[in-house]
Design a protein around this motif. Structure first.
Motif, PDB file in Angstrom:
ATOM      1  N   ALA A   1       0.840  -1.207   0.000  1.00 52.51           N
ATOM      2  CA  ALA A   1       0.000   0.000   0.000  1.00 52.51           C
ATOM      3  C   ALA A   1       0.868   1.247   0.000  1.00 52.51           C
ATOM      4  O   ALA A   1       0.569   2.242  -0.703  1.00 52.51           O
ATOM      5  CB  ALA A   1      -0.891  -0.013   1.235  1.00 52.51           C
ATOM      6  N   THR A   2       1.954   1.230   0.760  1.00 50.48           N
ATOM      7  CA  THR A   2       2.850   2.380   0.823  1.00 50.48           C
ATOM      8  C   THR A   2       3.464   2.626  -0.561  1.00 50.48           C
ATOM      9  O   THR A   2       3.568   3.776  -1.026  1.00 50.48           O
ATOM     10  CB  THR A   2       3.958   2.153   1.846  1.00 50.48           C
TER      11      THR A   2
ATOM     12  N   ILE B   1       0.633   8.326   3.810  1.00 52.88           N
ATOM     13  CA  ILE B   1       1.905   7.635   3.602  1.00 52.88           C
ATOM     14  C   ILE B   1       2.716   7.646   4.903  1.00 52.88           C
ATOM     15  O   ILE B   1       3.349   6.657   5.293  1.00 52.88           O
ATOM     16  CB  ILE B   1       2.685   8.295   2.458  1.00 52.88           C
TER      17      ILE B   1
ATOM     18  N   TRP C   1       2.282   1.799  -3.468  1.00 50.82           N
ATOM     19  CA  TRP C   1       1.270   2.282  -4.412  1.00 50.82           C
ATOM     20  C   TRP C   1       0.967   3.770  -4.197  1.00 50.82           C
ATOM     21  O   TRP C   1       0.815   4.539  -5.137  1.00 50.82           O
ATOM     22  CB  TRP C   1      -0.019   1.458  -4.267  1.00 50.82           C
ATOM     23  N   LEU C   2       0.862   4.166  -2.945  1.00 52.85           N
ATOM     24  CA  LEU C   2       0.543   5.558  -2.654  1.00 52.85           C
ATOM     25  C   LEU C   2       1.709   6.474  -3.031  1.00 52.85           C
ATOM     26  O   LEU C   2       1.523   7.603  -3.517  1.00 52.85           O
ATOM     27  CB  LEU C   2       0.191   5.739  -1.182  1.00 52.85           C
ATOM     28  N   GLU C   3       2.909   6.048  -2.707  1.00 55.63           N
ATOM     29  CA  GLU C   3       4.056   6.877  -3.043  1.00 55.63           C
ATOM     30  C   GLU C   3       4.165   7.066  -4.567  1.00 55.63           C
ATOM     31  O   GLU C   3       4.643   8.100  -5.055  1.00 55.63           O
ATOM     32  CB  GLU C   3       5.343   6.224  -2.504  1.00 55.63           C
TER      33      GLU C   3
ATOM     34  N   ALA D   1       1.710   9.921  -5.295  1.00 60.52           N
ATOM     35  CA  ALA D   1       1.666  11.040  -4.361  1.00 60.52           C
ATOM     36  C   ALA D   1       1.942  12.371  -5.034  1.00 60.52           C
ATOM     37  O   ALA D   1       1.351  13.410  -4.705  1.00 60.52           O
ATOM     38  CB  ALA D   1       2.673  10.804  -3.236  1.00 60.52           C
TER      39      ALA D   1
ATOM     40  N   LEU E   1      -1.827  12.802  -0.170  1.00 59.73           N
ATOM     41  CA  LEU E   1      -1.463  11.457   0.298  1.00 59.73           C
ATOM     42  C   LEU E   1      -0.272  11.472   1.259  1.00 59.73           C
ATOM     43  O   LEU E   1       0.186  10.420   1.725  1.00 59.73           O
ATOM     44  CB  LEU E   1      -1.117  10.568  -0.897  1.00 59.73           C
TER      45      LEU E   1
END
Length: 553
Positions: free
Chosen positions: A249-250, A268, A252-254, A257, A264
């Motif tokens: 998940a980290t 994060i 994907w978000l980064e 971002a 986000l």
């Protein structure tokens, strides 16, 4: 010496005081006048058994007081000290009271005492003897003790009694040991098996509780380890664990971002922190899982020993913590059996030694009794001759008896009244007059050397008369020279020999019968002895005969 007898409200006596003296004291009077009441009263104050209805009719209580003058070394002092009484200063005063309801109380110099103390004192103060022999001279069961008293065998008797107790103790110890060995022998197979089991297990105090705690801990660890392992799997599994999902998940978000204009950044950051916490949770869970490792073999060994302890405890009916002590008990019983032969041999030897010691002590006492019997027989021969029985033979027979604390002898006094006649028991062979003289002679022999003892003879001259009665009286007179003798008599020959003379008479006053005792002056003695000779009508001839008796007395 009996100095005074004070009697109040006893039978038909309202109040009577008698002051006795040393020497031969004689009491005379018609039959039924109350002479026996005087002896009943004296016996009462001395604690002897007697009639229960002593209190004079109409009186609330009866009371008798006896006063004794004692020499400084009189044996009564030892009796008093043993009973916890102080030595009397001067006179010894015995007093006993009997209420109309039958309650009795006794006093020595005005201090309360028991009947037992009175009787112990009476044994060293007064000896009453009559033709009925209330002191046991006619009972063969008492002859051994009488011979021992005559021979002065106190030390030997104590040694025999002590040896008998030691023998009995040795016998008891041997019998107890034999019983113990027999009981153990019957259980030997069980004992050896049980001791073997217990020695193999070697139970320790407190071990059951320790094993139970360890077993419970291992059982609990086995139960929760699976859940902890699943939790760890959920945290770190590469194909779907929590940590892997957070990392994805980290990432994907980064990746998006920059295009989210900062929206986000906070999520994060939170995921980054969550990764740290998840790492700590994973490490802690892994460490806990390592600590919950249980060796199945260790659990099995723990359970086996715990069950073994509890099984033996149930088998023997004791607590598991007591198995070690129980093993010691069984082992001691086995030691009894193993050492039994040596122990029994030692106890048998001890018994043999105790029996030998008893046999030696009893043998010494037998020898002393035989020597004393010879002296008593010779003394009796000397005493019978003056009593007109020089042809009679007295013999002390000593025969074997069952061993006991008093030795191994049976002692019997036997007499033959005529030469060639068979010997027999005193009360079976002798006539009334002969019996009186035998008993008087025996009493003289048995009390020789006894100091401070008042001898009382109740109609010891019954059945004799003439020269024989005179011989009896003179022997009593001779006996009284060394102390005090009281004689109740119907014989004028005996009465004439008395140093002090009282007449017992009965009177009726206002329809009340009373007994009184009158001291007799010389003229009164003439009349009393004359009455004894002639009956109710006293003649001048009787008075002349009485004076003749008194003149030669």
């Amino acid at each position: 010496m009996l100095a005074r007898l004070d009697i109040r409200d006893i039978l038909i006596i309202d109040h009577l005081v008698l002051d006795f003296r040393a020497g031969l004291n004689v009491l005379t009077g018609e039959t039924g006048a109350g002479k026996s009441i005087l002896l009943d009263a004296l016996g009462f104050v001395l604690g002897w058994r007697g009639r229960a209805d002593l209190v004079r009719q109409g009186a609330a209580q009866g009371e008798v007081t006896a006063v004794f003058d004692l020499a400084p070394d009189h044996p009564a002092f030892a009796v008093l000290r043993a009973a916890g009484f102080p030595d009397p200063e001067g006179e010894l005063i015995l007093r006993r009271v009997n209420t109309g309801e039958g309650r009795k109380s006794a006093y020595v110099n005005d201090r309360a005492c028991s009947g037992t103390v009175l009787r112990a004192l009476s044994d060293v103060l007064v000896e009453l003897h009559g033709q009925q022999d209330d002191r046991g001279l006619l009972d063969p069961k008492g002859h051994r003790a009488l011979l021992d008293d005559f021979g002065g065998h106190d030390r030997l008797r104590r040694e025999v009694a002590s040896a008998w107790r030691a023998r009995a103790a040795a016998q008891s110890a041997l019998e107890t040991a034999r019983a113990e060995v027999a009981a153990v022998a019957a259980d030997e197979e069980f004992l050896r098996h049980a001791v073997g089991e217990l020695d193999a297990l070697d139970p320790q105090p407190g071990e059951e509780a320790e094993l139970d705690i360890a077993r419970r801990r291992m059982q609990a660890a086995e139960k929760i380890r699976a859940d902890v392992a699943r939790a760890l799997q959920a945290l770190i599994a590469p194909d779907g664990g929590a940590e892997s999902l957070v990392v994805d998940a980290t990432r994907w978000l980064e990746g998006v971002a920059a295009e989210a204009d900062g929206a986000l950044d906070a999520p994060i950051g939170a995921l980054s922190r969550a990764l740290v916490e998840l790492g700590e949770a994973s490490d802690g869970t892994e460490r806990a899982l390592d600590g919950l490792g249980v060796d199945p073999l260790e659990l099995e060994r723990t359970e086996e020993r715990l069950f073994a302890l509890r099984g033996l405890a149930r088998k023997h009916g004791v607590a598991a913590d007591d198995l070690g002590g129980f093993a010691d008990t069984l082992r001691a019983r086995l030691n009894t059996l193993d050492a039994g032969a040596d122990r029994l041999q030692g106890l048998e030897q001890a018994l043999a030694e105790a029996e030998a010691a008893y046999a030696a002590a009893a043998g010494a006492l037998t020898a002393a009794r035989r020597a004393a019997a010879g002296r008593l027989d010779a003394a009796m021969a000397d005493e019978l001759a003056p009593l007109k029985m020089e042809r009679a033979v007295f013999g002390t027979e000593i025969t074997p008896a069952a061993p006991g604390p008093d030795g191994a002898d049976q002692v019997t006094f036997r007499v033959a009244t005529n030469p060639g006649a068979p010997a027999g028991a005193l009360n079976k062979i002798a006539s009334g007059g002969e019996l009186s003289r035998f008993l008087l002679a025996l009493k003289v022999c048995l009390t020789a050397g006894t100091e401070g003892l008042t001898l009382i003879f109740d109609e010891i001259d019954r059945g004799v008369g003439g020269a024989t009665a005179d011989a009896v009286g003179r022997r009593l007179q001779s006996l009284a020279e060394a102390g005090q003798v009281l004689v109740v008599t119907h014989s004028p020959q005996v009465a004439a020999l008395g140093a002090h003379h009282w007449r017992v008479e009965k009177t009726v006053q206002a329809d009340v019968t009373l007994s009184r005792v009158v001291p007799l002056a010389p003229p009164d003695r003439v009349d009393e002895i004359a009455r004894m000779m002639s009956g109710d009508v006293v003649t001048d001839a009787a008075r002349a005969a009485a004076r003749a008796l008194l003149d030669v007395a």
